[in-house]
Design an enzyme around this catalytic site. Structure first.
Site, PDB file in Angstrom:
ATOM      1  N   GLY A 249     -36.508  29.388 -70.109  1.00  0.00           N
ATOM      2  CA  GLY A 249     -35.627  28.237 -70.241  1.00  0.00           C
ATOM      3  C   GLY A 249     -35.234  27.547 -68.955  1.00  0.00           C
ATOM      4  N   PRO A 293     -40.486  33.066 -68.676  1.00  0.00           N
ATOM      5  CG  PRO A 293     -41.149  33.087 -66.426  1.00  0.00           C
ATOM      6  CD  PRO A 293     -40.780  33.987 -67.570  1.00  0.00           C
ATOM      7  N   GLY A 294     -41.753  29.755 -69.103  1.00  0.00           N
ATOM      8  CA  GLY A 294     -42.939  28.979 -69.459  1.00  0.00           C
ATOM      9  C   GLY A 294     -43.032  27.772 -68.542  1.00  0.00           C
ATOM     10  NE  ARG A 295     -39.194  22.834 -69.797  1.00  0.00           N
ATOM     11  CZ  ARG A 295     -39.592  22.029 -70.784  1.00  0.00           C
ATOM     12  NH1 ARG A 295     -40.340  20.990 -70.510  1.00  0.00           N
ATOM     13  NH2 ARG A 295     -39.236  22.264 -72.029  1.00  0.00           N
ATOM     14  NE  ARG A 331     -41.951  18.266 -72.116  1.00  0.00           N
ATOM     15  CZ  ARG A 331     -41.106  17.653 -71.341  1.00  0.00           C
ATOM     16  NH1 ARG A 331     -41.515  16.714 -70.502  1.00  0.00           N
ATOM     17  NH2 ARG A 331     -39.836  17.970 -71.347  1.00  0.00           N
ATOM     18  CB  CYS A 362     -51.900   2.923 -84.606  1.00  0.00           C
ATOM     19  SG  CYS A 362     -53.579   2.509 -84.141  1.00  0.00           S
ATOM     20  CD  GLU A 363     -47.279   6.832 -85.169  1.00  0.00           C
ATOM     21  OE1 GLU A 363     -46.092   6.457 -85.303  1.00  0.00           O
ATOM     22  OE2 GLU A 363     -47.963   7.302 -86.094  1.00  0.00           O
TER      23      GLU A 363
HETATM   24  C1  LIG Z   1     -40.409  28.703 -75.609  1.00  0.00           C
HETATM   25  C2  LIG Z   1     -39.874  30.047 -75.301  1.00  0.00           C
HETATM   26  C3  LIG Z   1     -39.828  30.502 -73.982  1.00  0.00           C
HETATM   27  C4  LIG Z   1     -40.217  29.642 -72.804  1.00  0.00           C
HETATM   28  O1  LIG Z   1     -39.321  28.609 -72.594  1.00  0.00           O
HETATM   29  P1  LIG Z   1     -39.404  27.748 -71.239  1.00  0.00           P
HETATM   30  O2  LIG Z   1     -38.315  26.775 -71.368  1.00  0.00           O
HETATM   31  O3  LIG Z   1     -40.739  27.118 -71.208  1.00  0.00           O
HETATM   32  O4  LIG Z   1     -39.205  28.689 -70.110  1.00  0.00           O
HETATM   33  C5  LIG Z   1     -39.384  31.782 -73.760  1.00  0.00           C
HETATM   34  N1  LIG Z   1     -38.999  32.587 -74.784  1.00  0.00           N
HETATM   35  C6  LIG Z   1     -39.031  32.172 -76.062  1.00  0.00           C
HETATM   36  C7  LIG Z   1     -38.600  33.105 -77.126  1.00  0.00           C
HETATM   37  C8  LIG Z   1     -39.464  30.891 -76.364  1.00  0.00           C
HETATM   38  O5  LIG Z   1     -39.473  30.488 -77.627  1.00  0.00           O
END
Ligand SMILES: *Cc1c(COP(=O)(O)O)cnc(C)c1O
Length: 433
Positions: A249, A293-295, A331, A362-363
């Site tokens: 997050g 972490p993802g983002r 996004r 087409c949106e």
């Molecule tokens: C989407 C998600 C993440 C990653 O979130 P980021 O904002 O990209 O860091 C981590 N844990 C869970 C359970 C998620 O659903």
């Protein structure tokens, strides 16, 4: 022109040319066509390294949230660097297996796991994945049954819904009472006690994940405190907790926002879960800290390169129509999120002009940016980069409007490599009759 959000070491102008590591992006566009996602390997690894070094001394595991960018080569890159993976579907578990992520570094999140997916996770590797993040009593009952059928004990964590407001976009907020995710504290406690009656599941951890693109540590602090309290309660039940999972997050700058630094995030984690934390003092327990972490890892490590198809004069505004569209990067259309858009070649002479940068779909929502300043001389055939597109970019792409999904290219130093080929028309109809 400045690039507020780009890490200057990995994406920067050299002369008038925007480069990724040692390669001009225009050369990549020429070689592989547009639109194309381009990632920098160094930029992908940098945040991971920083987390690692600022959490050194604390037993931890970084599980990359695969949904942010699930390309096999990128999953393999992170796995090779010692990271684990947070999966949210059987498909992501399949990718994890293909990418060689070790079973004991995989957590499985999500409110709606099917029995088939549970079974796949239990059969992963020699003894199944590190942990299921369980979100309901019913899920745990089913997991227990599936585990018995498979003949393997399921390790799990309970996902707490800490009811904190992450102050992010409502679509990416997950830790409020009204959200579908996790369990309220009282339910979570009940589930911890109930789990002792189930023979095929073993409670190992407690988890939270309150939302995405968080630009303040305050809601995380609150969530971590609630998690720490809950962990303490589990330990008091004589259940030896092996880990706490803090979710993901942490936000990144897309323009000029101030995102918390990785170092301040680590300091918060050390404070709440390190050797001097209240949890450590009260329980003499040192659970491993799992992060998802993802983002944070991928967001600013990728761009979407696109060619200008047409310039068009409207009554009140000027449009640049580019060959990328909302199906490639959703996004802006989905969350009204901001992505910087810059020319691949800076023009020294021309004055800036203001454009709405739009795609061909087409949106009406197929808009990458409104009222953006770009060189006034910009013309058909010129190239632009949509920045900060490394997370929730390609992984959310679709074939809407029967548009083939674009190619992905990974750059490492002077080396460029296609990590997903551009789709063909045949790909569009695969499986159809
Ligand atoms: C989407 C998600 C993440 C990653 O979130 P980021 O904002 O990209 O860091 C981590 N844990 C869970 C359970 C998620 O659903």
């Amino acid at each position: 022109m400045t690039l507020p959000i780009m890490n200057s070491r990995h994406f920067r102008y050299v002369g008038n040319e925007l480069q990724v590591e040692g390669v001009p992006l225009s050369r990549i566009a020429e070689k592989f066509g547009t639109p194309v996602y381009v990632y920098s390997e160094a930029a992908l690894l940098e945040p991971l390294d920083r987390i690692r070094s600022c959490l050194s001394g604390l037993d931890h595991l970084v599980c990359f949230a695969a949904k942010a960018n699930s390309n096999l080569s990128i999953l393999r890159l992170f796995a090779g660097a010692g990271a684990g993976l947070d999966a949210v579907s059987g498909g992501e578990l399949f990718r994890a297996r293909k990418a060689g992520v070790p079973a004991d570094r995989i957590v499985f999140s999500g409110v709606g796991k099917t029995e088939k997916e549970m079974e796949e996770a239990l059969r992963f590797g020699r003894s199944g994945i590190l942990a299921f993040n369980v979100e309901s009593a019913e899920e745990l009952t089913v997991l227990n049954r599936v585990a018995e059928r498979v003949g393997r004990q399921a390790r799990f964590s309970i996902r707490l819904n800490p009811d904190v407001d992450p102050k992010t976009h409502p679509y990416i907020s997950t830790g409020l009472r009204k959200n579908k995710f996790g369990l309220p504290r009282a339910e979570a406690s009940r589930l911890a006690r109930y789990s002792r009656e189930l023979r095929w599941v073993s409670l190992r951890g407690a988890s939270v994940h309150i939302g995405s693109q968080l630009l303040s540590l305050a809601p995380l602090r609150e969530a971590f405190r609630n998690l720490s309290d809950f962990a303490e309660e589990i330990v008091a039940l004589n259940i030896p907790l092996s880990h706490v999972d803090l979710g993901g997050g942490l936000g990144i700058p897309y323009r000029n926002e101030e995102a918390p630094s990785i170092e301040s995030y680590c300091a918060l984690i050390q404070k709440e879960f390190g050797s001097n934390s209240r949890l450590a003092k009260k329980t003499s327990l040192r659970p491993k800290v799992v992060l998802e972490p993802g983002r944070l890892l991928a967001g600013n490590a990728g761009v979407l390169v696109s060619e200008i198809l047409f310039r068009k004069k409207g009554v009140s505004r000027n449009f640049l129509i580019i060959d990328a569209a909302m199906n490639d990067l959703i996004r802006p259309a989905l969350y009204e999120s901001h992505h910087e858009i810059v020319p691949l070649t800076k023009s020294g002479r021309s004055r800036d002009a203001v454009f709405d940068v739009v795609g061909p779909v087409c949106e009406t929502s197929d808009v990458f940016g409104r009222a953006r300043r770009l060189p006034g001389s910009i013309a058909r055939g010129d190239l632009v980069a949509v920045l900060s597109a490394g997370a929730y970019g390609f992984s959310m792409a679709s074939q809407y409007n029967s548009r083939t999904r674009v190619a992905e290219v990974l750059v490492s130093g002077n080396r460029t490599r296609v990590i997903r080929r551009r789709e063909t028309y045949e790909d569009l109809i695969r499986g159809e009759s």
